[in-house]
Design an enzyme around this catalytic site. Structure first.
Site, PDB file in Angstrom:
ATOM      1  CG  ASP A 126      25.726  16.844 -10.243  1.00 49.19           C
ATOM      2  OD1 ASP A 126      24.826  18.053  -9.875  1.00 49.19           O
ATOM      3  OD2 ASP A 126      25.934  16.410 -12.074  1.00 49.19           O
ATOM      4  CG  ASP A 146      21.959  20.848 -11.527  1.00 52.36           C
ATOM      5  OD1 ASP A 146      22.870  20.135 -11.093  1.00 52.36           O
ATOM      6  OD2 ASP A 146      21.930  20.893 -12.968  1.00 52.36           O
ATOM      7  CG  HIS A 173      20.673  21.400 -17.752  1.00 47.41           C
ATOM      8  ND1 HIS A 173      19.916  21.971 -16.694  1.00 47.41           N
ATOM      9  CD2 HIS A 173      21.913  20.304 -17.274  1.00 47.41           C
ATOM     10  CE1 HIS A 173      20.335  21.405 -15.556  1.00 47.41           C
ATOM     11  NE2 HIS A 173      21.155  20.610 -16.300  1.00 47.41           N
ATOM     12  CG  HIS A 229      17.895  17.610 -16.969  1.00 47.14           C
ATOM     13  ND1 HIS A 229      18.061  16.631 -16.621  1.00 47.14           N
ATOM     14  CD2 HIS A 229      19.067  18.053 -16.271  1.00 47.14           C
ATOM     15  CE1 HIS A 229      19.000  16.059 -17.058  1.00 47.14           C
ATOM     16  NE2 HIS A 229      19.802  17.205 -15.817  1.00 47.14           N
ATOM     17  NE  ARG A 235      28.642  16.602 -14.275  1.00 43.77           N
ATOM     18  CZ  ARG A 235      28.453  15.262 -13.022  1.00 43.77           C
ATOM     19  NH1 ARG A 235      29.597  14.549 -14.291  1.00 43.77           N
ATOM     20  NH2 ARG A 235      28.326  14.911 -12.404  1.00 43.77           N
ATOM     21  CD  GLU A 277      25.446  19.931 -16.517  1.00 47.11           C
ATOM     22  OE1 GLU A 277      25.390  18.790 -15.834  1.00 47.11           O
ATOM     23  OE2 GLU A 277      24.721  20.450 -16.311  1.00 47.11           O
ATOM     24  CG  HIS A 301      23.389   9.558 -15.082  1.00 49.78           C
ATOM     25  ND1 HIS A 301      22.595   9.316 -16.112  1.00 49.78           N
ATOM     26  CD2 HIS A 301      23.279  11.093 -14.920  1.00 49.78           C
ATOM     27  CE1 HIS A 301      21.574  10.434 -17.036  1.00 49.78           C
ATOM     28  NE2 HIS A 301      22.899  12.052 -15.762  1.00 49.78           N
ATOM     29  CD  GLU A 345      25.343  20.942 -13.196  1.00 48.97           C
ATOM     30  OE1 GLU A 345      25.647  20.250 -12.687  1.00 48.97           O
ATOM     31  OE2 GLU A 345      24.853  21.547 -14.067  1.00 48.97           O
ATOM     32  CG  HIS A 400      28.614  15.628 -19.768  1.00 50.35           C
ATOM     33  ND1 HIS A 400      27.819  16.885 -19.776  1.00 50.35           N
ATOM     34  CD2 HIS A 400      29.389  14.957 -19.509  1.00 50.35           C
ATOM     35  CE1 HIS A 400      29.213  16.661 -18.832  1.00 50.35           C
ATOM     36  NE2 HIS A 400      29.986  16.542 -18.851  1.00 50.35           N
ATOM     37  CE1 TYR A 437      32.518  13.404 -15.722  1.00 49.17           C
ATOM     38  CE2 TYR A 437      32.263  13.830 -17.686  1.00 49.17           C
ATOM     39  CZ  TYR A 437      32.248  14.558 -16.339  1.00 49.17           C
ATOM     40  OH  TYR A 437      31.135  15.264 -16.396  1.00 49.17           O
ATOM     41  CG  ASP A 478      -0.393   0.056   2.348  1.00 47.88           C
ATOM     42  OD1 ASP A 478       1.144  -0.361   2.510  1.00 47.88           O
ATOM     43  OD2 ASP A 478      -0.719   0.338   3.933  1.00 47.88           O
TER      44      ASP A 478
HETATM   45  N1  GLY Z   1      22.344  17.319 -12.102  1.00 51.92           N
HETATM   46  C1  GLY Z   1      22.278  16.732 -13.306  1.00 51.92           C
HETATM   47  C2  GLY Z   1      22.813  17.521 -13.489  1.00 51.92           C
HETATM   48  O1  GLY Z   1      23.464  17.887 -13.650  1.00 51.92           O
HETATM   49  O2  GLY Z   1      21.915  17.365 -15.241  1.00 51.92           O
HETATM   50 MN    MN Z   2      24.540  19.188 -11.746  1.00 46.60          MN
HETATM   51 MN    MN Z   3      23.131  19.962 -14.955  1.00 42.11          MN
END
Ligand code: GLY
Ligand code: MN
Ligand code: MN
Length: 432
Positions: free
Chosen positions: A263, A274, A359, A366, A397, A384, A246, A399, A355, A388, A41
């Site tokens: 991150d 972010d 964004h 995102h 990284r 960002e 990820h 960001e 990547h 790697y 439940d």
């Molecule tokens: N934390 C997700 C990204 O950096 O896009």
């Molecule tokens: Mn991020």
């Molecule tokens: Mn990001």
């Protein structure tokens, strides 16, 4: 209350801007997300539909928003329907919005209980020529689950096959990509709390600490500062884990000599920060780590200054790729001859930087945006870049979140340490 709700003016202004995009005799209907089942439940925590939130500020399940800006009856031009509460609901689930609270939060005068939706909907369908219905058109959305909105769309198609059904998503993408001052204030607060969490981690991390302990430090700092929680599942990746883009298991030990990629960010009042930082577990970068770190930082700085009104993200991404290629050549990771002969559709830098660079950011991490249109002032995007190197077990990284301005950009995370020396001196001050 954890934090005061954002001002109703924000949601009123968002609805005004949407109405200005609609043709005459339009009806717009948005539904809350479902409360998703787990096992037995159990349910997963409720996550409001971002578009409904953006137009109403109402963060409650089962809510329906209906806009018909030129409805013959002025009382039907803006209507919101919320779940009626009662003794049972109050006993088991606690407080739900009263009609007065829903009106105060959204700026919508006409608040009704959910059971009154059908009548109003049928009346307005007799008037409307086109019906704008919502769907999740994020380019990377892959949900096998049918949403409340999709179920409703199927119903409208079946019951009203002669109406002109239109997509609300492109209008919402345009609307949500330019931020209102109240949204920027919420993003700033999310960034401020995130920065405090990062500083706390710098004081905490040392060889032998575990990634999940770092997560606990962040959760404590975020929640005590009135964040709703993490903006997204935190990535706390020591050593080679940083090369898993990820990585979210956060279960390993932080070892002497390794880097720790963080991150991690807070959500405040439904708005997400972010942030990514990469720090040395023992407080000092090795020369190789420092070399790669500074390469990422140079790309980061250049990219921040390139995000200007008029820029097309696809072209910006290509340019960042060129800058990254130069850095990877300098680090000895790419070969000049091979780069000269590379297939432009498969540039070699992607081996080390697989990547995107930026964004949109807002109610969603995102966030939606018309990404093919030129950037405009008032948009908030991340920057960002990362490198790697799997063969070295090294991933870096960086960001930050950038508000695009008419004359200059504002880095919403400008005061969160990012230079290698700043990180080292912050860590030198920690208890051993
Ligand atoms: N934390 C997700 C990204 O950096 O896009
Ligand atoms: Mn991020
Ligand atoms: Mn990001």
């Amino acid at each position: 209350m954890r934090y005061p709700p954002l001002p109703a003016d924000l949601f009123t202004s968002n609805r005004q801007r949407l109405k200005a995009m609609l043709p005459p005799r339009s009806l717009v209907i948005l539904h809350a997300n479902d409360v998703m089942p787990a096992n037995a439940d159990g349910t997963l925590g409720f996550v409001q539909n971002s578009d409904l939130y953006h137009l109403s500020g109402v963060d409650q399940e089962e809510t329906i928003l209906m806009l018909c800006p030129d409805a013959p009856d002025p009382k039907q031009r803006e209507m919101i329907f919320v779940r009626e509460t009662n003794e049972q609901v109050a006993l088991w689930e606690g407080e739900k919005l009263t009609q007065e609270q829903a009106a105060e939060r959204s700026g919508i005068q006409r608040v009704s209980w959910l059971q009154d939706f059908e009548t109003a909907f049928r009346q307005l369908m007799c008037y409307a020529d086109q019906v704008f219905l919502n769907s999740n058109e994020h380019p990377r959305a892959t949900s096998p689950v049918e949403t409340r909105e999709t179920r409703f769309t199927r119903r409208v198609r079946r019951e009203y096959p002669l109406h002109d059904l239109r997509r609300l998503a492109p209008l919402m993408h345009r609307l949500r990509s330019e931020k209102h001052p109240a949204e920027i204030a919420a993003l700033r607060e999310a960034a401020r709390i995130t920065g405090d969490g990062f500083r706390r981690v710098c004081r905490f991390v040392k060889p032998g600490a575990h990634e999940f302990e770092v997560e606990a430090e962040l959760a404590h700092e975020f929640l005590r500062q009135r964040a709703r929680g993490f903006a997204y599942t935190p990535i706390i990746a020591a050593g080679a884990n940083a090369c898993v883009l990820h990585y979210i298991t956060n279960h390993q030990e932080c070892k002497d000599g390794d880097l720790l990629l963080l991150d991690v960010a807070a959500n405040f009042a439904n708005y997400n920060a972010d942030l990514t930082r990469t720090i040395p577990v023992n407080g000092r970068f090795t020369p190789r780590q420092r070399q790669v770190y500074d390469a990422v930082l140079r790309v980061f700085r250049a990219a921040c200054s390139m995000l200007r009104p008029g820029v097309i993200l696809r072209e910006y991404q290509d340019e960042v790729g060129r800058l990254m290629t130069t850095e990877l050549l300098g680090l000895g990771l790419l070969d000049r001859d091979a780069v000269e002969k590379q297939d432009p559709d498969k540039p070699l830098f992607k081996k080390y930087f697989p990547h995107g660079t930026s964004h949109h950011l807002g109610v969603d991490v995102h966030d939606v945006g018309a990404t093919w249109e030129p950037l405009r002032a008032g948009m908030v995007l991340t920057v960002e870049p990362g490198i790697y190197i799997r063969e070295e077990g090294l991933g870096i990284r960086l960001e930050n979140d950038i508000l695009i301005g008419e004359t200059e950009n504002t880095d919403l995370m400008a005061d969160i340490p990012i230079e290698a020396e700043e990180i080292e001196s912050l860590m030198a001050a920690r208890a051993r």
